[in-house]
Design an enzyme around this catalytic site. Structure first.
Site, PDB file in Angstrom:
ATOM      1  N   ASP A  77      47.728  30.099  38.305  1.00 62.18           N
ATOM      2  CA  ASP A  77      47.995  28.741  37.816  1.00 62.18           C
ATOM      3  C   ASP A  77      49.336  28.673  37.097  1.00 62.18           C
ATOM      4  OD1 ASP A  77      46.769  30.394  35.808  1.00 62.18           O
ATOM      5  OD2 ASP A  77      46.566  28.628  34.539  1.00 62.18           O
ATOM      6  N   GLU A 144      44.596  30.786  33.726  1.00 57.37           N
ATOM      7  CA  GLU A 144      45.058  31.599  32.598  1.00 57.37           C
ATOM      8  C   GLU A 144      45.689  30.745  31.520  1.00 57.37           C
ATOM      9  OE1 GLU A 144      48.116  33.993  30.349  1.00 57.37           O
ATOM     10  OE2 GLU A 144      48.387  32.239  31.634  1.00 57.37           O
TER      11      GLU A 144
END
Length: 487
Positions: A77, A144
């Site tokens: 991400d 994350e």
């Protein structure tokens, strides 16, 4: 020159591919599908768990079968931040990246090199036919940036390797062996409201032009926090002119230092010129305070449309006092590691949702006790005004292991290749390594990466030369992984 014209070709080919794939935190479905399709197309063994984490395995190349298996890890991400004047939809639009000398940048949006370059490096290794390495498994984790969710929900049987190299660091030539733990502390204040009286007029006060940055990596640099400045302005304006507050908003994500914030407040018509002059005086004072670190600071005040409601005066006062009193920035420096922030807090965002004012903060520390102390000191402010407090997204620190086997190998390879020793450091930012260690206590870990600057902001940029240097270093490191004693 295009990104795909750079060398090594496969590395930059995959980085360019990743720039085309939407992957904001919590919306990583397309990049996860891309990874699965990649593994299938290359006939590589892979696993995908329920939350979206993916591992892809590759057998050792001939002559390196005796090396220990190693996990190479990155997150898929990215932080999706953009300038207000940029028309960009992160859910469908590719990142508008371009080359500027030695740097790859983006036009008004985050670049996503954190951690897109890590994804590209792993895919280029998995797709190689001539890179020499032992058994590897590449771990791609989700979400994350919002809360280390992928790492937190990783099952204890998802990895087999006992060595892990995290590719989420942002300074080439530095090897990280520890990181801070973190927690999110959110205060929620309920309020009553009524329609604005007829004889008062709305003004919009905006703070913008700030540097922003990563709330871990950049917290020590003294960058201004837009919400803190807005709270400061509102405090003095209210003290002198007794305002009515209609709306307030600022910041975006818990791990980003807020760059912009604004409020709509009301005063009587005859006070408007005085208020504007007063704000401009405060603006000049702040420009003088921040001239060396925030030269682009902008504070504007202008007439605007009326809000449908205003916040009751009692809640207004509570809110302004909280914004004035709440801690932000470095709390303590490490007494064990020079120049390392030990404990910090970030006033991350404020927004109104129906009848609730929601203020999100995040605390980091390499000491668990200090992290909880600061989180609860922030919470105490909200409790004083009868607000609700929610603690969430807590993750552990990663304690440095100076006797690490992979650390020793990584140091020696770097010294041999570049005739200089790498810097061995801990980082104040949160890495997934602490959570991995909780699930896999046997893991021997380091974190490394190429040079990325201004992460989590639209000024994010990736150094091309450092990426190439890092690529060559990582490939040499893979050839020097310790041998498996049982082979």
């Amino acid at each position: 020159m295009k990104i795909t014209d750079l060398h090594p070709t496969k590395l930059w080919y995959y980085f360019d591919k990743i720039l085309q794939i939407p992957r904001c935190s919590g919306k990583e479905e397309k990049i996860v599908d891309f990874l699965v399709n990649f593994a299938q197309s290359k006939n590589l063994q892979y696993k995908k768990d329920k939350i979206g984490n993916v591992t892809i395995k590759k057998n050792a190349t001939q002559g390196y079968e005796q090396l220990k298996s190693i996990a190479l890890q990155c997150h898929v991400d990215m932080v999706c931040e953009k300038d207000n004047d940029i028309n960009h939809n992160f859910e469908v639009d590719p990142i508008p990246a371009y080359i500027d000398g030695d740097w790859i940048k983006s036009k008004g949006t985050t670049l996503g090199a954190d951690n897109g370059i890590g994804i590209a490096i792993l895919l280029a290794i998995l797709d190689s036919e001539d890179i020499e390495h032992g058994p590897i498994e590449c771990l791609f984790t989700v979400d994350e940036e919002r809360g280390l969710t992928g790492a937190a929900k990783l099952k204890s049987d998802f990895l087999e390797s006992k060595i892990l190299i995290n590719l989420d660091s942002e300074d080439e030539g530095e090897i990280f062996i520890g990181c801070a733990g973190g927690i999110t502390t959110t205060g929620i204040i309920k309020f009553g409201f009524r329609r604005p009286p007829r004889r008062i007029n709305p003004l919009k006060l905006t703070v913008s032009g700030l540097h922003g940055g990563h709330s871990g990596d950049d917290i020590h640099k003294g960058y201004a926090n837009a919400i803190k400045i807005l709270g400061r302005l509102l405090y003095f304006i209210d003290e002198n002119f007794s305002i009515k507050l209609g709306y307030i908003e600022g910041g975006t994500l818990k791990n980003v230092i807020p760059r912009e914030a604004y409020a709509v407040f009301y005063v009587t018509y005859e006070k408007i010129p005085k208020v504007i002059n007063y704000v401009n005086e405060l603006y000049n004072q702040l420009l003088n305070e921040y001239k060396d670190i925030e030269p682009s600071l902008k504070i504007s005040i202008e007439k605007t449309e009326k809000c449908e409601r205003i916040i009751d005066d009692r809640t207004k006062s509570k809110l302004i006092y909280i914004l004035m009193a709440i801690d932000n920035g470095v709390i303590e420096w490490s007494k064990a590691i020079p120049n390392l922030v030990e404990t910090s807090t970030n006033l991350a965002s404020i927004k109104i949702n129906k009848r609730k004012i929601i203020i999100q903060t995040s605390q980091r520390s390499s000491l668990e006790s200090a992290k909880l102390y600061v989180a609860n000191s922030i919470a105490s402010l909200f409790k004083l005004v009868k607000g609700k407090v929610v603690f969430s997204e807590e993750y552990p620190s990663w304690t440095p292991n100076f006797n690490s086997e992979i650390l020793n190998v990584a140091k020696n390879v770097y010294l041999k290749m570049f005739n200089q020793e790498p810097k061995i450091k801990a980082i104040h930012a949160g890495l997934e390594c602490g959570l991995f260690l909780k699930k896999y206590p046997h893991l021997d870990m380091i974190s490394i990466g190429p040079t990325i600057r201004n992460v989590h902001t639209p000024k994010e940029q990736l150094s091309i030369s450092s990426t190439i240097k890092f690529w060559n270093y990582l490939l040499e490191l893979l050839k020097n992984i310790p041998k498996n004693e049982n082979y």
